[in-house]
Design a protein around this motif. Structure first.
Motif, mmCIF file in Angstrom:
data_model
loop_
_atom_site.group_PDB
_atom_site.id
_atom_site.type_symbol
_atom_site.label_atom_id
_atom_site.label_comp_id
_atom_site.label_asym_id
_atom_site.label_seq_id
_atom_site.Cartn_x
_atom_site.Cartn_y
_atom_site.Cartn_z
ATOM 1 N N GLN A 115 -16.587 -58.476 -82.735
ATOM 2 C CA GLN A 115 -15.619 -57.887 -81.828
ATOM 3 C C GLN A 115 -16.058 -58.007 -80.373
ATOM 4 O O GLN A 115 -15.245 -58.072 -79.474
ATOM 5 N N PHE A 151 -15.797 -48.837 -70.514
ATOM 6 C CA PHE A 151 -14.837 -48.110 -71.342
ATOM 7 C C PHE A 151 -13.575 -48.931 -71.564
ATOM 8 O O PHE A 151 -13.013 -48.956 -72.668
ATOM 9 N N MET A 152 -13.114 -49.611 -70.528
ATOM 10 C CA MET A 152 -11.914 -50.449 -70.644
ATOM 11 C C MET A 152 -12.160 -51.607 -71.602
ATOM 12 O O MET A 152 -11.286 -51.978 -72.388
ATOM 13 N N TYR A 153 -13.360 -52.166 -71.551
ATOM 14 C CA TYR A 153 -13.689 -53.305 -72.410
ATOM 15 C C TYR A 153 -13.708 -52.918 -73.886
ATOM 16 O O TYR A 153 -13.138 -53.612 -74.729
ATOM 17 N N ILE A 154 -14.385 -51.797 -74.198
ATOM 18 C CA ILE A 154 -14.462 -51.414 -75.611
ATOM 19 C C ILE A 154 -13.100 -50.962 -76.142
ATOM 20 O O ILE A 154 -12.794 -51.140 -77.325
ATOM 21 N N ARG A 155 -12.274 -50.403 -75.263
ATOM 22 C CA ARG A 155 -10.922 -50.026 -75.690
ATOM 23 C C ARG A 155 -10.108 -51.275 -76.005
ATOM 24 O O ARG A 155 -9.355 -51.321 -76.975
ATOM 25 N N TRP A 156 -10.272 -52.284 -75.164
ATOM 26 C CA TRP A 156 -9.574 -53.552 -75.382
ATOM 27 C C TRP A 156 -10.026 -54.203 -76.695
ATOM 28 O O TRP A 156 -9.226 -54.803 -77.419
ATOM 29 N N LYS A 157 -11.303 -54.056 -77.009
ATOM 30 C CA LYS A 157 -11.845 -54.647 -78.226
ATOM 31 C C LYS A 157 -11.646 -53.755 -79.455
ATOM 32 O O LYS A 157 -11.969 -54.155 -80.574
ATOM 33 N N GLY A 158 -11.138 -52.543 -79.242
ATOM 34 C CA GLY A 158 -10.885 -51.658 -80.373
ATOM 35 C C GLY A 158 -12.141 -51.078 -80.996
ATOM 36 O O GLY A 158 -12.196 -50.859 -82.209
ATOM 37 N N SER A 168 -15.028 -47.980 -81.178
ATOM 38 C CA SER A 168 -15.131 -46.555 -80.909
ATOM 39 C C SER A 168 -16.172 -46.293 -79.828
ATOM 40 O O SER A 168 -17.204 -46.958 -79.768
ATOM 41 N N ALA A 169 -15.874 -45.322 -78.982
ATOM 42 C CA ALA A 169 -16.807 -44.969 -77.913
ATOM 43 C C ALA A 169 -18.122 -44.459 -78.493
ATOM 44 O O ALA A 169 -19.196 -44.687 -77.925
ATOM 45 N N LYS A 170 -18.058 -43.776 -79.626
ATOM 46 C CA LYS A 170 -19.268 -43.248 -80.247
ATOM 47 C C LYS A 170 -20.228 -44.370 -80.607
ATOM 48 O O LYS A 170 -21.439 -44.276 -80.374
#
Length: 300
Positions: free
Chosen positions: A6, A52-59, A61-63
């Motif tokens: 991912q 944060f924007m990148y991991i949200r785009w990649k789906g 989890s923040a954890k």
């Protein structure tokens, strides 16, 4: 983060480049307008937001991406003690570098506000210690380190630490942060939680802020002004004094590190390509240009 491909190393390095660009443009602009508001926005928005924007785009989890895992109070306390023990080491390394620069000319004052009153001291604790500890650790020991574990734990620790030092874009403040980057990265990997380096970073900066405040109260001029007029002899004495403390503190920190609870790093090193590091090369080039300009100013 890489189990389903991912996230790519190129993607993580691109986020690093974007964040660095935002720091030296928008971040520095806001800090020039209002140092405290600018630093607060830089640390809590500009630095962590791209990740944060990148991991949200990649789906993702923040954890998982930022190591939002629990940690015992006893382990957290050991991390506090480790930070206090290594503080003289980081300071010694920076003093050593500044001693060399002092031989070339007059060192530049660091772009950090020095508290001259109790109210400013509280502001510095909140902004320079707390906000920086949260924002920078989420990005470097959470997002960036987690992504670089694709290279293996040791390489991830070293690479993320060097990038942390570069991210300060200051020739006088590279060695110390890079060293602390190693310490905080090892904390993050061994405990499996970003809470450990966040607390460590806060303690380190709080100690620095406190020392500068006390020194400022004891002198008629701000610490930054004093630093810019230090003689090579005074710096050499300071290096010798902190060097002795660094040896003792470093030895104590190593013993404490061995006592930390350690979590197994379940990552298999993968294949990398030179193109993955193009964003880092661009950032390093900018860093070199900025440091060269600072060196010219120092040499006068």
């Amino acid at each position: 983060m890489h189990k389903e491909n991912q996230v790519t190393l190129l993607g993580i390095n691109t986020v690093f480049l974007v964040t660095a660009a935002l720091l030296i443009t928008l971040g520095y602009y806001l800090q020039a307008k209002n140092i405290y508001v600018g630093l607060l926005i830089t640390e809590l928005v500009i630095i962590p937001l791209p990740a944060f924007m990148y991991i949200r785009w990649k789906g993702i989890s923040a954890k998982e991406a930022f190591r939002f895992n629990g940690i015992s109070l006893s382990t957290l306390w050991k991390c506090v003690l480790i930070t206090l023990c290594v503080y003289p080491v980081g300071l010694f390394l920076n003093l050593l570098g500044n001693l060399v620069l002092d031989m070339l000319g007059e060192p530049l004052p660091l772009p950090v506000p020095v508290a001259e009153s109790g109210r400013e001291y509280i502001k510095n604790i909140l902004v320079i210690a707390f906000a920086a500890g949260v924002g920078e650790e989420l990005f470097f020991r959470g997002f960036l380190l987690k992504g670089y574990e694709w290279l293996g734990a040791r390489k991830a620790v070293i690479a993320s630490a060097i990038l942390f030092g570069i991210f300060h874009f200051n020739i006088q403040n590279f060695i110390g942060p890079a060293f602390l980057g190693i310490v905080f990265a090892v904390m993050a990997i061994k405990t499996g939680s970003v809470a450990a380096p966040v607390v460590g970073h806060f303690i380190n900066n709080a100690v620095s802020v406190t020392f500068m405040f006390i020194a400022g109260m004891m002198a008629d001029t701000a610490v930054q002004g004093v630093e810019s007029n230090l003689t090579a002899g005074v710096l050499a004495s300071g290096v010798a004094f902190w060097g002795i403390l660094a040896l003792a503190g470093g030895a104590a920190a190593l013993r404490l590190f061995r006592g930390l609870e350690s979590r197994h790093l379940d990552v298999v090193p993968g294949k990398t390509y030179i193109t993955d590091f193009i964003p880092v090369m661009i950032t390093v080039a900018v860093f070199v240009v900025i440091c060269a300009s600072q060196l010219v100013l120092i040499m006068g």
